[in-house]
Write a protein that holds these residues in place. Structure first.
Motif, PDB file in Angstrom:
ATOM      1  N   GLY A 158       0.808  -1.213   0.000  1.00 28.63           N
ATOM      2  CA  GLY A 158       0.000   0.000   0.000  1.00 28.63           C
ATOM      3  C   GLY A 158       0.840   1.261   0.000  1.00 28.63           C
ATOM      4  N   PHE A 159       1.889   1.284   0.827  1.00 33.14           N
ATOM      5  CA  PHE A 159       2.753   2.454   0.887  1.00 33.14           C
ATOM      6  C   PHE A 159       3.447   2.673  -0.455  1.00 33.14           C
ATOM      7  CE2 PHE A 159       6.997   4.319   1.857  1.00 33.14           C
ATOM      8  CZ  PHE A 159       6.555   5.571   2.255  1.00 33.14           C
ATOM      9  N   THR A 160       3.881   1.590  -1.091  1.00 32.57           N
ATOM     10  CA  THR A 160       4.539   1.688  -2.389  1.00 32.57           C
ATOM     11  C   THR A 160       3.624   2.344  -3.413  1.00 32.57           C
ATOM     12  OG1 THR A 160       5.971  -0.220  -1.980  1.00 32.57           O
ATOM     13  CG2 THR A 160       5.505   0.323  -4.280  1.00 32.57           C
ATOM     14  N   ARG A 161       2.378   1.908  -3.456  1.00 24.70           N
ATOM     15  CA  ARG A 161       1.450   2.449  -4.458  1.00 24.70           C
ATOM     16  C   ARG A 161       1.125   3.911  -4.177  1.00 24.70           C
ATOM     17  NH1 ARG A 161      -2.279  -3.052  -5.118  1.00 24.70           N
ATOM     18  NH2 ARG A 161      -0.771  -4.108  -6.473  1.00 24.70           N
ATOM     19  N   GLY A 162       0.942   4.249  -2.919  1.00 23.05           N
ATOM     20  CA  GLY A 162       0.670   5.637  -2.575  1.00 23.05           C
ATOM     21  C   GLY A 162       1.849   6.542  -2.864  1.00 23.05           C
ATOM     22  N   LEU A 163       3.061   6.081  -2.515  1.00 22.51           N
ATOM     23  CA  LEU A 163       4.251   6.884  -2.746  1.00 22.51           C
ATOM     24  C   LEU A 163       4.513   7.061  -4.238  1.00 22.51           C
ATOM     25  CD1 LEU A 163       6.575   8.349  -1.304  1.00 22.51           C
ATOM     26  CD2 LEU A 163       7.879   6.212  -1.420  1.00 22.51           C
ATOM     27  N   ALA A 164       4.226   6.028  -5.023  1.00 20.36           N
ATOM     28  CA  ALA A 164       4.392   6.138  -6.476  1.00 20.36           C
ATOM     29  C   ALA A 164       3.515   7.258  -7.027  1.00 20.36           C
ATOM     30  CB  ALA A 164       4.041   4.809  -7.144  1.00 20.36           C
ATOM     31  N   ASN A 165       2.294   7.391  -6.512  1.00 24.42           N
ATOM     32  CA  ASN A 165       1.411   8.468  -6.953  1.00 24.42           C
ATOM     33  C   ASN A 165       1.992   9.831  -6.589  1.00 24.42           C
ATOM     34  OD1 ASN A 165      -0.437   6.575  -7.879  1.00 24.42           O
ATOM     35  ND2 ASN A 165      -1.633   6.605  -5.996  1.00 24.42           N
ATOM     36  N   ASP A 166       2.551   9.937  -5.380  1.00 23.81           N
ATOM     37  CA  ASP A 166       3.104  11.209  -4.916  1.00 23.81           C
ATOM     38  C   ASP A 166       4.325  11.638  -5.728  1.00 23.81           C
ATOM     39  OD1 ASP A 166       1.200  11.308  -2.939  1.00 23.81           O
ATOM     40  OD2 ASP A 166       2.546  10.728  -1.306  1.00 23.81           O
ATOM     41  N   LEU A 167       5.115  10.676  -6.212  1.00 22.34           N
ATOM     42  CA  LEU A 167       6.414  10.999  -6.802  1.00 22.34           C
ATOM     43  C   LEU A 167       6.444  10.909  -8.324  1.00 22.34           C
ATOM     44  CD1 LEU A 167       8.822   9.257  -4.258  1.00 22.34           C
ATOM     45  CD2 LEU A 167       7.875  11.571  -4.220  1.00 22.34           C
ATOM     46  N   GLY A 168       5.314  10.574  -8.925  1.00 26.05           N
ATOM     47  CA  GLY A 168       5.293  10.458 -10.384  1.00 26.05           C
ATOM     48  C   GLY A 168       5.713  11.735 -11.085  1.00 26.05           C
ATOM     49  N   LYS A 169       5.295  12.871 -10.565  1.00 28.44           N
ATOM     50  CA  LYS A 169       5.636  14.156 -11.199  1.00 28.44           C
ATOM     51  C   LYS A 169       7.119  14.457 -11.138  1.00 28.44           C
ATOM     52  CE  LYS A 169       4.743  16.935  -7.017  1.00 28.44           C
ATOM     53  NZ  LYS A 169       4.599  15.746  -6.154  1.00 28.44           N
ATOM     54  N   ASP A 170       7.835  13.757 -10.256  1.00 32.39           N
ATOM     55  CA  ASP A 170       9.280  13.956 -10.107  1.00 32.39           C
ATOM     56  C   ASP A 170      10.090  12.916 -10.872  1.00 32.39           C
ATOM     57  OD1 ASP A 170       9.113  16.144  -8.117  1.00 32.39           O
ATOM     58  OD2 ASP A 170       8.222  14.581  -6.866  1.00 32.39           O
ATOM     59  N   PHE A 171       9.422  12.067 -11.651  1.00 31.86           N
ATOM     60  CA  PHE A 171      10.085  11.020 -12.432  1.00 31.86           C
ATOM     61  C   PHE A 171      10.853  10.049 -11.543  1.00 31.86           C
ATOM     62  CE2 PHE A 171       9.654  14.816 -15.075  1.00 31.86           C
ATOM     63  CZ  PHE A 171       8.870  14.308 -16.090  1.00 31.86           C
ATOM     64  N   ILE A 172      10.286   9.782 -10.376  1.00 29.46           N
ATOM     65  CA  ILE A 172      10.829   8.805  -9.440  1.00 29.46           C
ATOM     66  C   ILE A 172       9.878   7.617  -9.410  1.00 29.46           C
ATOM     67  CG2 ILE A 172      11.433   8.339  -7.037  1.00 29.46           C
ATOM     68  CD1 ILE A 172      11.905  11.407  -6.755  1.00 29.46           C
ATOM     69  N   THR A 173      10.360   6.446  -9.744  1.00 20.62           N
ATOM     70  CA  THR A 173       9.513   5.258  -9.718  1.00 20.62           C
ATOM     71  C   THR A 173       9.607   4.589  -8.352  1.00 20.62           C
ATOM     72  OG1 THR A 173      11.179   3.675 -10.502  1.00 20.62           O
ATOM     73  CG2 THR A 173       9.963   4.907 -12.180  1.00 20.62           C
ATOM     74  N   VAL A 174       8.489   3.992  -7.944  1.00 21.19           N
ATOM     75  CA  VAL A 174       8.423   3.281  -6.660  1.00 21.19           C
ATOM     76  C   VAL A 174       7.713   1.958  -6.907  1.00 21.19           C
ATOM     77  CG1 VAL A 174       7.832   3.443  -4.221  1.00 21.19           C
ATOM     78  CG2 VAL A 174       8.113   5.542  -5.563  1.00 21.19           C
ATOM     79  N   ASN A 175       8.408   0.875  -6.692  1.00 21.18           N
ATOM     80  CA  ASN A 175       7.833  -0.451  -6.898  1.00 21.18           C
ATOM     81  C   ASN A 175       8.183  -1.364  -5.734  1.00 21.18           C
ATOM     82  OD1 ASN A 175       6.706  -0.409  -9.794  1.00 21.18           O
ATOM     83  ND2 ASN A 175       8.764   0.446 -10.064  1.00 21.18           N
TER      84      ASN A 175
END
Length: 243
Positions: A158-175
């Motif tokens: 859950g944290f991974t998916r939420g953080l991915a949404n937060d950081l998409g605009k910064d071109f940072i991937t979270v998986n």
């Protein structure tokens, strides 16, 4: 790979193998663990890499802050963050105490938040980053004595998916990656019957070894994975199947 990678839980098992393989690919490394890192540092140097060893309790905010300061001073940036540290206490709910519950959450899940707070700002500076959080296939098994562990590993997803949404605009991937039960010192305490019951759920009828898990994690840290974020990648020998 001209990148700086931070790997927690790097003293042994999957974390150690990750450090070695990242070094082979040209990354500079910051290795974090509460245990002795001298062996991992030696193996990284043999692979032609550079590493700094940091004694860190990943549940402590201050330890993460100090690690961030050292990484910035030594390397100037962080490109890759792999949250691998974790504990696996097998305790049935009848004997599970609140202290064990809290400690499992502190190490397995709170550490993901604390690491992001320290290293995401460095990634933002370069508008590039890769974060990989290690979950577990235990969340889809009928294993007993791991309700607290499963809760943390579901929380990581859950944290991974939420953080991915937060950081998409910064071109940072979270998986996140869900490994199969892997032969490491951390799982050596499990009885043979428990190991066999899990292996029997897989298409490959053997336990994973760290090298089996590392390749997919390395992919998620690469340029090839630039459009993949918020995902759970199962590296489990065919346990989790689409029905």
């Amino acid at each position: 790979m001209n990148r700086v990678a931070v790997v927690s839980g790097a003293a042994k098992g999957i974390g150690q193998e990750l450090a070695i393989q990242l070094a082979h690919r040209g990354a500079s490394l910051a290795l974090l663990d509460i245990a002795d890192l001298s062996e991992t540092c030696r193996l990284v140097e043999e692979a032609g890499g550079r590493a700094i060893a940091l004694k860190v309790d990943v549940s402590r905010e201050g330890d993460w802050d100090t690690a961030g300061e050292i990484v910035r001073r030594e390397y100037g940036r962080c490109d890759i963050l792999i949250n691998n540290a974790g504990i696996y206490p097998n305790v049935h709910i009848d004997r599970l105490d609140f202290q064990t519950w809290k400690r499992t959450f502190e190490i397995n899940l709170d550490s993901m938040f604390l690491s992001a707070k320290v290293f995401v700002p460095m990634m933002r500076e370069n508008q590039w980053g890769r974060i990989v959080n290690i979950s577990s296939t235990s969340v889809v098994t009928n294993a007993t004595g791991v309700s607290h562990y499963m809760a943390t590993k579901m929380g990581i997803i859950g944290f991974t998916r939420g953080l991915a949404n937060d950081l998409g605009k910064d071109f940072i991937t979270v998986n996140s990656v869900a490994p199969a039960l892997t032969a490491t010192p951390g799982t050596s305490h499990l009885p043979d019957a428990a190991r066999e019951s899990i292996v029997n759920l897989q298409a490959f009828k053997r336990m994973a070894v760290p090298h089996d898990i590392v390749g997919p994690i390395l992919f998620l840290t690469s340029e090839d994975a630039q459009f993949m974020t918020g995902q759970l990648l199962a590296v489990d020998g065919g346990m989790m199947k689409v029905s």
